[in-house]
Design a protein around this motif. Structure first.
Motif, mmCIF file in Angstrom:
data_model
loop_
_atom_site.group_PDB
_atom_site.id
_atom_site.type_symbol
_atom_site.label_atom_id
_atom_site.label_comp_id
_atom_site.label_asym_id
_atom_site.label_seq_id
_atom_site.Cartn_x
_atom_site.Cartn_y
_atom_site.Cartn_z
ATOM 1 N N PRO A 30 37.011 21.485 38.032
ATOM 2 C CA PRO A 30 38.463 21.354 38.180
ATOM 3 C C PRO A 30 39.299 22.401 37.455
ATOM 4 C CG PRO A 30 37.673 19.787 36.572
ATOM 5 C CD PRO A 30 36.462 20.471 37.138
ATOM 6 N N VAL A 31 38.711 23.165 36.561
ATOM 7 C CA VAL A 31 39.480 24.153 35.788
ATOM 8 C C VAL A 31 39.248 25.528 36.392
ATOM 9 C CG1 VAL A 31 39.825 25.215 33.532
ATOM 10 C CG2 VAL A 31 39.336 22.752 33.701
ATOM 11 N N GLU A 32 40.307 26.074 36.991
ATOM 12 C CA GLU A 32 40.220 27.404 37.584
ATOM 13 C C GLU A 32 41.078 28.371 36.783
ATOM 14 O OE1 GLU A 32 40.197 27.735 42.044
ATOM 15 O OE2 GLU A 32 41.043 25.720 41.820
ATOM 16 N N ALA A 33 40.666 29.629 36.786
ATOM 17 C CA ALA A 33 41.442 30.656 36.101
ATOM 18 C C ALA A 33 41.249 31.991 36.818
ATOM 19 C CB ALA A 33 41.012 30.784 34.645
ATOM 20 N N ARG A 34 42.207 32.867 36.635
ATOM 21 C CA ARG A 34 42.101 34.242 37.104
ATOM 22 C C ARG A 34 42.131 35.124 35.874
ATOM 23 N NH1 ARG A 34 40.965 31.301 40.300
ATOM 24 N NH2 ARG A 34 41.687 31.053 42.435
ATOM 25 N N LEU A 35 41.285 36.126 35.890
ATOM 26 C CA LEU A 35 41.204 37.068 34.780
ATOM 27 C C LEU A 35 41.588 38.448 35.300
ATOM 28 C CD1 LEU A 35 37.666 36.072 33.442
ATOM 29 C CD2 LEU A 35 39.866 35.036 32.872
ATOM 30 N N TRP A 36 42.502 39.082 34.605
ATOM 31 C CA TRP A 36 42.846 40.471 34.890
ATOM 32 C C TRP A 36 42.283 41.270 33.734
ATOM 33 C CZ3 TRP A 36 45.972 36.492 36.392
ATOM 34 C CH2 TRP A 36 46.334 36.483 37.732
ATOM 35 N N ILE A 37 41.330 42.126 34.044
ATOM 36 C CA ILE A 37 40.590 42.855 33.014
ATOM 37 C C ILE A 37 40.906 44.336 33.100
ATOM 38 C CG2 ILE A 37 38.274 43.468 32.204
ATOM 39 C CD1 ILE A 37 37.336 40.747 33.322
ATOM 40 N N SER A 88 47.704 48.255 35.908
ATOM 41 C CA SER A 88 47.442 48.100 34.471
ATOM 42 C C SER A 88 46.092 47.447 34.191
ATOM 43 C CB SER A 88 48.569 47.284 33.821
ATOM 44 O OG SER A 88 48.648 46.011 34.428
ATOM 45 N N THR A 89 45.518 46.799 35.201
ATOM 46 C CA THR A 89 44.150 46.282 35.085
ATOM 47 C C THR A 89 43.344 46.849 36.245
ATOM 48 O OG1 THR A 89 44.631 44.296 36.376
ATOM 49 C CG2 THR A 89 44.906 44.132 33.983
ATOM 50 N N ASN A 90 42.035 46.898 36.075
ATOM 51 C CA ASN A 90 41.214 47.456 37.145
ATOM 52 C C ASN A 90 40.126 46.501 37.636
ATOM 53 O OD1 ASN A 90 39.706 47.711 34.812
ATOM 54 N ND2 ASN A 90 39.488 49.930 34.932
ATOM 55 N N LEU A 91 40.227 45.240 37.224
ATOM 56 C CA LEU A 91 39.258 44.244 37.674
ATOM 57 C C LEU A 91 39.923 42.873 37.718
ATOM 58 C CD1 LEU A 91 36.272 43.710 38.384
ATOM 59 C CD2 LEU A 91 35.829 43.436 35.956
ATOM 60 N N LEU A 92 39.765 42.182 38.836
ATOM 61 C CA LEU A 92 40.278 40.820 39.006
ATOM 62 C C LEU A 92 39.089 39.890 39.199
ATOM 63 C CD1 LEU A 92 42.439 38.633 39.595
ATOM 64 C CD2 LEU A 92 42.416 39.431 41.974
ATOM 65 N N GLU A 136 30.213 45.134 27.220
ATOM 66 C CA GLU A 136 30.791 46.340 26.608
ATOM 67 C C GLU A 136 31.691 47.052 27.608
ATOM 68 O OE1 GLU A 136 28.153 48.982 24.594
ATOM 69 O OE2 GLU A 136 26.875 47.322 23.926
ATOM 70 N N GLY A 137 32.796 47.573 27.137
ATOM 71 C CA GLY A 137 33.682 48.375 27.961
ATOM 72 C C GLY A 137 34.963 47.679 28.365
ATOM 73 N N ILE A 138 35.185 46.452 27.889
ATOM 74 C CA ILE A 138 36.431 45.761 28.202
ATOM 75 C C ILE A 138 37.456 46.108 27.127
ATOM 76 C CG2 ILE A 138 37.572 43.523 28.435
ATOM 77 C CD1 ILE A 138 34.982 42.446 29.627
ATOM 78 N N ASN A 139 38.578 46.693 27.559
ATOM 79 C CA ASN A 139 39.641 47.062 26.629
ATOM 80 C C ASN A 139 40.596 45.902 26.369
ATOM 81 O OD1 ASN A 139 38.690 49.745 26.568
ATOM 82 N ND2 ASN A 139 39.833 50.198 28.424
ATOM 83 N N ALA A 140 40.937 45.182 27.428
ATOM 84 C CA ALA A 140 41.884 44.071 27.321
ATOM 85 C C ALA A 140 41.676 43.131 28.497
ATOM 86 C CB ALA A 140 43.324 44.589 27.321
ATOM 87 N N MET A 141 42.123 41.888 28.302
ATOM 88 C CA MET A 141 41.989 40.901 29.361
ATOM 89 C C MET A 141 43.135 39.904 29.280
ATOM 90 S SD MET A 141 38.851 38.296 30.145
ATOM 91 C CE MET A 141 38.970 37.525 28.538
ATOM 92 N N GLU A 142 43.661 39.548 30.438
ATOM 93 C CA GLU A 142 44.667 38.493 30.516
ATOM 94 C C GLU A 142 44.053 37.342 31.291
ATOM 95 O OE1 GLU A 142 49.056 37.644 32.424
ATOM 96 O OE2 GLU A 142 48.493 39.706 31.969
#
Length: 175
Positions: A90-97, A126-130, A153-159
């Protein structure tokens, strides 16, 4: 939860569908009927052969043959869109990486291998992976973020954006 509780009754379309096929790669000439089939299936993916014959004015055998050709050509694919909550996620999320460009494909491939991840795409901006994921609880989501993703390794930031309410899934396009 028993699978039979969520399984729809088989229709002739589903029951008679051949195994998935690989695209043939060659050019395909589409006529009016060929274009009508995807539109009809877009409105109702469980449309019967009888309903598809009405849309195309073809015989049932022609509809079957043309559907098979569209599948072989890679033009038509059948896909199930199931709400994760229906199967206890039941818990869904989207990540912008924001990932380092040299590692973004490797990170995307690693994410795609995770059972909780239903969608992964390279993007621009501003992000390159969804990434779309579904978890059993907020605790499960927290562990995924701090253990699975943090180890890459290689992730600078994530929302992270938890999904509050889904208004429309990947269902039919409004054509």
């Amino acid at each position: 939860m028993m699978i039979t509780a969520i399984r729809p009754e088989a229709t002739p379309m589903i029951a008679a569908a051949p195994d998935p096929v690989e695209p043939s790669g060659g050019p395909v000439e589409l006529d009016e009927g060929d274009r009508a089939l995807p539109h009809a299936l877009n409105r109702d993916g469980r449309a019967s052969y009888a309903e598809l014959t009405a849309v195309t004015s073809w015989s049932e055998s022609t509809v079957r043959r043309r559907l098979a050709m569209l599948r072989r050509a890679g033009i038509l694919r059948f896909q199930l869109d199931l709400a994760p909550a229906a199967i206890d996620f039941p818990v869904e999320a989207r990540l912008w990486i924001n990932a380092q460009p040299a590692r973004v494909v490797r990170i995307a491939e690693a994410m795609a291998q995770q059972p909780k991840v239903s969608f992964t795409a390279l993007t621009t901006g501003s992000t390159n992976l969804l990434v779309a994921l579904a978890c059993r609880s907020t605790t499960d989501l927290g562990r995924f973020l701090t253990e699975r993703i943090a180890s890459l390794e290689g992730i600078n930031a994530m929302e992270t954006a938890p999904i509050i309410r889904t208004v429309k899934r990947a269902g039919a396009l409004l054509l």
